[in-house]
Write an enzyme that holds these catalytic residues in place. Structure first.
Site, short mmCIF file in Angstrom:
data_model
loop_
_atom_site.label_atom_id
_atom_site.label_comp_id
_atom_site.label_asym_id
_atom_site.label_seq_id
_atom_site.Cartn_x
_atom_site.Cartn_y
_atom_site.Cartn_z
CD GLU A 101 -96.49 3.28 71.45
OE1 GLU A 101 -97.19 2.35 71.02
OE2 GLU A 101 -95.27 3.35 71.26
CD GLU A 141 -93.13 -2.75 71.23
OE1 GLU A 141 -92.83 -3.62 70.40
OE2 GLU A 141 -94.20 -2.11 71.18
C1 XIL Z 1 -97.87 0.71 64.97
C2 XIL Z 1 -98.47 1.63 63.93
O1 XIL Z 1 -99.52 2.39 64.48
C3 XIL Z 1 -98.97 0.80 62.75
O2 XIL Z 1 -99.44 1.65 61.71
C4 XIL Z 1 -97.86 -0.09 62.23
O3 XIL Z 1 -98.35 -0.93 61.22
C5 XIL Z 1 -97.29 -0.94 63.36
O4 XIL Z 1 -96.86 -0.09 64.40
N1 XIL Z 1 -96.19 -0.05 69.72
C6 XIL Z 1 -95.39 0.89 69.13
C7 XIL Z 1 -95.82 1.54 67.88
O5 XIL Z 1 -94.36 1.26 69.72
O6 XIL Z 1 -94.73 1.89 67.08
C8 XIL Z 1 -96.81 0.70 67.11
O7 XIL Z 1 -97.29 1.45 66.02
C9 XIL Z 1 -97.93 0.27 68.02
C10 XIL Z 1 -97.41 -0.57 69.16
#
Ligand code: XIL
Length: 321
Positions: free
Chosen positions: A230, A123
């Site tokens: 994701e 990101e």
């Molecule tokens: C999220 C997790 O699922 C949560 O449990 C945590 O509180 C925050 O992070 N993008 C990403 C992930 O790259 O690492 C994130 O994961 C979701 C969005």
């Protein structure tokens, strides 16, 4: 019954990002999925909060589970603006921060062995139109070319790991252009970037499937390998508090989701030559992170398995082709 990972074996791996508490669904995970990402446990800030102190027990349990069940392991992540311990940024020069990062990568390598693939940077691109890179501590300390710098530094320590750049809203045209620009510049400079992770936190309302196709093509055209990293398909339009609450069961919305998932996987299959894995962010709707984000306690139903771990309509539309 045929399972996701078997049905998709000719195309790509099917992954899931999970937490230690998701192991209540161990049977479901090991029958349906063949790739594992730690949803939190391998993040910098989840492994260490104080200099020199590392706690591996959460990641260890997940890694052992993955190995015991012949799942690939995808690391997430080394460099991000969230979930990173503050101490690494305190009173540090750029050179020292690079050394701190390399040391962290080395500690993980010594502990887990070298993983096949890892999100090197997560990101880095800004969502707002007028800005290119997100303003982060990494960028402030290391400079505007920090993404390249950290890819090179990480690669020195783990030369056999496929290093990915990973981001969200990656199918919105404006952000996609910025991501493509970043990746293009890195490739032109010989930076060891192996692939692009399309987070794909999307919704039953979009993005349009054409934009998704266009995005896969744009990233693949750079010569990079792709991961859908994701995936979840939210029930909400704006993903903010303006959304009307979704009450379940709602057959109409479940059908819309199933149709969207079906079309999505049709696209993924057609680009299978470029895609290494499609990873869902979670296992069942019950424990999706979207039940807590962006609005704590608002239920969402973004995955293929319901609260009880039973396949949803969306599961069947991904499976029936
Ligand atoms: C999220 C997790 O699922 C949560 O449990 C945590 O509180 C925050 O992070 N993008 C990403 C992930 O790259 O690492 C994130 O994961 C979701 C969005």
């Amino acid at each position: 019954m045929e399972t996701l990972k078997d049905k998709y074996a000719p195309y790509f791996k099917i992954g899931t990002a999970f937490e230690n508490y998701d192991l209540v669904n161990a049977d479901l995970i090991k029958t349906q999925f063949n790739s594992m990402t730690c949803a939190n446990a391998m993040k910098f800030g989840c492994l260490t909060e104080k200099p020199g102190e590392y706690e591996f027990k959460y990641a260890d349990e997940l890694v052992k589970f993955a190995k015991d069940n012949n799942m690939a392991i995808h690391g997430h992540n080394y460099v991000w603006h969230n979930q990173t311990p503050d101490y690494i940024f305190e009173n540090t020069s750029a050179e020292e921060l690079i050394e701190t990062l390399k040391n962290h990568v080395r500690i993980l390598k010594d502990h887990f062995g070298e993983l096949d693939s890892f999100d090197a940077v997560n990101e880095a691109i800004e969502d707002k139109s007028e800005q290119y890179l997100r303003d982060t501590k990494w960028k402030r300390i290391l400079g505007d070319d920090y993404v390249s710098k950290v890819f090179r530094a990480i690669h020195e320590v783990v030369p056999n790991t496929q290093l990915f750049y990973n981001d969200y809203n990656e199918s919105f045209p404006e952000k996609r252009e910025k991501i493509v620009r970043l990746l293009k510049e890195m490739l032109a400079d010989g930076v060891p970037v192996y692939g692009m992770g399309l987070q794909s936190h999307i919704s039953i309302y979009g993005p349009d499937l054409d934009e998704i196709k266009r995005s896969i093509e744009a990233y693949a055209a750079l010569g990079l390998r792709l991961r859908i990293s994701e995936l979840d398909v939210s029930m909400y339009l704006n993903n903010n508090d303006k959304d009307p609450e979704v009450k379940m069961p709602n057959p109409e919305l479940m059908k819309k989701q199933a149709d969207y998932y079906g079309e999505l996987f049709k696209i993924y299959r057609s680009y299978a030559d470029h895609i290494d894995a499609v990873t869902f962010w979670g296992v069942t709707d019950k424990d999706s992170w979207l039940n807590y984000f962006p609005i704590p306690g608002r239920r969402n139903y973004p995955l293929l398995f319901d609260d009880n771990g039973q396949p949803k309509e969306a599961f069947y539309s991904v499976m029936n082709f």
